[in-house]
Design a protein around this motif. Structure first.
Motif, PDB file in Angstrom:
ATOM      1  N   GLU A 160       0.853  -1.182   0.000  1.00 13.27           N
ATOM      2  CA  GLU A 160       0.000   0.000   0.000  1.00 13.27           C
ATOM      3  C   GLU A 160       0.893   1.238   0.000  1.00 13.27           C
ATOM      4  O   GLU A 160       2.124   1.137   0.031  1.00 13.27           O
ATOM      5  N   LEU A 161       0.279   2.401  -0.057  1.00 14.33           N
ATOM      6  CA  LEU A 161       1.056   3.641  -0.037  1.00 14.33           C
ATOM      7  C   LEU A 161       1.793   3.778   1.292  1.00 14.33           C
ATOM      8  O   LEU A 161       1.320   3.302   2.311  1.00 14.33           O
ATOM      9  N   PRO A 162       2.993   4.437   1.258  1.00 17.15           N
ATOM     10  CA  PRO A 162       3.672   5.049   0.104  1.00 17.15           C
ATOM     11  C   PRO A 162       4.592   4.040  -0.584  1.00 17.15           C
ATOM     12  O   PRO A 162       5.052   3.089   0.042  1.00 17.15           O
ATOM     13  N   PHE A 163       4.856   4.280  -1.875  1.00 19.08           N
ATOM     14  CA  PHE A 163       5.814   3.445  -2.588  1.00 19.08           C
ATOM     15  C   PHE A 163       7.183   4.123  -2.568  1.00 19.08           C
ATOM     16  O   PHE A 163       7.299   5.321  -2.838  1.00 19.08           O
ATOM     17  N   VAL A 164       8.194   3.363  -2.198  1.00 16.61           N
ATOM     18  CA  VAL A 164       9.561   3.883  -2.093  1.00 16.61           C
ATOM     19  C   VAL A 164      10.246   3.581  -3.419  1.00 16.61           C
ATOM     20  O   VAL A 164      10.948   2.586  -3.579  1.00 16.61           O
ATOM     21  N   SER A 165      10.013   4.460  -4.376  1.00 13.79           N
ATOM     22  CA  SER A 165      10.454   4.229  -5.750  1.00 13.79           C
ATOM     23  C   SER A 165      11.147   5.474  -6.298  1.00 13.79           C
ATOM     24  O   SER A 165      11.037   6.563  -5.723  1.00 13.79           O
ATOM     25  N   PRO A 166      11.837   5.347  -7.425  1.00  7.96           N
ATOM     26  CA  PRO A 166      12.542   6.512  -7.984  1.00  7.96           C
ATOM     27  C   PRO A 166      11.624   7.678  -8.316  1.00  7.96           C
ATOM     28  O   PRO A 166      12.041   8.839  -8.251  1.00  7.96           O
ATOM     29  N   LYS A 167      10.375   7.404  -8.693  1.00  7.49           N
ATOM     30  CA  LYS A 167       9.464   8.461  -9.121  1.00  7.49           C
ATOM     31  C   LYS A 167       8.516   8.938  -8.018  1.00  7.49           C
ATOM     32  O   LYS A 167       7.691   9.819  -8.256  1.00  7.49           O
ATOM     33  N   SER A 168       8.619   8.378  -6.832  1.00  2.00           N
ATOM     34  CA  SER A 168       7.692   8.738  -5.763  1.00  2.00           C
ATOM     35  C   SER A 168       7.860  10.195  -5.344  1.00  2.00           C
ATOM     36  O   SER A 168       8.973  10.678  -5.135  1.00  2.00           O
ATOM     37  N   GLU A 169       6.733  10.885  -5.212  1.00  4.99           N
ATOM     38  CA  GLU A 169       6.740  12.266  -4.734  1.00  4.99           C
ATOM     39  C   GLU A 169       6.345  12.349  -3.261  1.00  4.99           C
ATOM     40  O   GLU A 169       6.288  13.441  -2.690  1.00  4.99           O
ATOM     41  N   THR A 170       6.097  11.211  -2.641  1.00  4.60           N
ATOM     42  CA  THR A 170       5.668  11.188  -1.245  1.00  4.60           C
ATOM     43  C   THR A 170       6.783  11.649  -0.325  1.00  4.60           C
ATOM     44  O   THR A 170       7.928  11.185  -0.420  1.00  4.60           O
ATOM     45  N   VAL A 171       6.439  12.556   0.579  1.00  6.63           N
ATOM     46  CA  VAL A 171       7.350  12.949   1.651  1.00  6.63           C
ATOM     47  C   VAL A 171       6.989  12.118   2.876  1.00  6.63           C
ATOM     48  O   VAL A 171       5.829  12.106   3.302  1.00  6.63           O
ATOM     49  N   LEU A 172       7.941  11.408   3.419  1.00 13.21           N
ATOM     50  CA  LEU A 172       7.674  10.529   4.549  1.00 13.21           C
ATOM     51  C   LEU A 172       7.216  11.332   5.766  1.00 13.21           C
ATOM     52  O   LEU A 172       7.727  12.421   6.035  1.00 13.21           O
TER      53      LEU A 172
END
Length: 361
Positions: free
Chosen positions: A303-315
């Protein structure tokens, strides 16, 4: 007010006026808002009321357990939902765009449109629920931690069974048995217990392949407790480990260790991915690490967040993510090391307590 009622109130921010309602069918989301884990149900949320519709099989259970919604014994989910909508003057209904099937949508469309009720099928409801589920409560964290403890207990015991002449399938079956013996409701996913050249397959399926001396053996495993998942990967060597395998193992271990150091509130998930990926790339294995460095874990295993090169999520604090870099050498072997961690303001708390130094069994 129960935690489930508070979650429902948070979700009501979507609703603009008394003519709008939310229609939730995803089993995990129903559990999140009601504490009811049985299948075949619907949650309806209006501006000032909420309902849980279940059939006869679950009515007693729901009446005894659910406090966040009025429980309705449904004869027909669509007909009973329509009755509720008419009672409240509902004209628009939000659906979960990432869950509703085409068949179910068409049935709802025929039933509700005939009564002047429109269906909202954008991502509003699904995204809002996903964002609510991103941040884990202390209770959710405790459940995830217990799932990890069960997984580790089973893992430590099953290491005694990993030896030459034993099949991958036997290890998988033994692990599932041990997890359930120690309190798991279920396994988090089809367990990955693979040996030899199959370890180069990130999601290899255990079969009748036999463990041999000198093999790497990969265990990507997890259990479910109170609806919440754990996720962990360890790679072990059987009897002995040559220098090449140890070299690859050490590169992955370094990549994972540095990525874990990067995890904290305020850091982009993509920066965590980059930390691990840069180390593997610099070692010359860029083409051998093709998946994301991690993902969120909770009621779903991915599930979210995805820890990927394109992720815009701020932890943010109290997100739960995995950190799982790997190197996969086609038709030779692979190494993956995975921990599940809780994001904190100044770092992370690792749910895993097991050593990651290379184990030779």
């Amino acid at each position: 007010m129960s935690v489930f009622s508070k979650r429902i109130n948070s979700l009501r921010n979507i609703i603009k006026d008394k003519t709008e309602a939310l229609y939730i069918t995803n089993e995990k989301n129903i559990y999140y808002f009601t504490g009811i884990s049985k299948s075949e149900g619907v949650v309806i949320i209006t501006q000032d009321t909420s309902y849980l519709l279940v059939d006869f099989r679950y009515i007693e259970y729901a009446n005894n357990k659910c406090s966040s919604c009025e429980v309705v014994e449904a004869k027909s989910f669509n007909d009973d939902a329509l009755r509720i909508f008419k009672t409240h003057g509902i004209k628009s209904v939000y659906l979960e765009s990432d869950n509703i099937t085409v068949g179910r949508y068409n049935k709802l469309l025929l039933k509700f449109n005939a009564e002047g009720i429109s269906l909202i099928t954008d991502e509003t409801l699904s995204k809002t629920v996903s964002n609510l589920r991103l941040i884990k409560s202390e209770e959710e964290i405790a459940f995830i931690n217990e799932a990890q403890k069960i997984t580790e207990k089973a893992y430590k015991e099953v290491l005694n069974h990993i030896k030459p002449g034993v099949s991958e399938r036997k290890i998988s079956v033994e692990l599932e048995y041990l997890m359930k013996k120690y309190g798991a409701e279920d396994i988090s996913f089809d367990l990955i217990t693979i040996t030899g050249a199959k370890t180069s397959l990130p999601h290899g399926v255990p079969g009748d392949d036999i463990i041999s001396s000198g093999d790497f053996f990969t265990l990507d495993i997890g259990s479910v407790y109170k609806g919440y998942h754990s996720d962990m990967t360890r790679t072990v060597a059987v009897k002995h480990c040559d220098d090449y395998k140890r070299k690859i193992y050490d590169i992955v271990l370094e990549a994972q260790a540095e990525a874990l150091k990067k995890v904290k509130a305020g850091v982009k998930a993509s920066a965590v991915d980059k930390t691990a990926r840069d180390i593997i790339n610099a070692a010359g294995y860029k083409k051998n690490f093709g998946h994301s460095t991690g993902h969120g874990v909770g009621l779903d295993i991915h599930e979210l967040p995805f820890v990927s090169p394109k992720s815009e999520t701020v932890l943010s604090e109290n997100m739960v993510i995995t950190v799982e870099p790997g190197i996969y050498l086609e038709n030779e072997f692979g190494v993956r090391i995975e921990d599940m961690v809780l994001v904190r303001e100044n770092g992370c708390k690792n749910f895993a307590t097991l050593s990651k130094e290379l184990i030779i069994v």
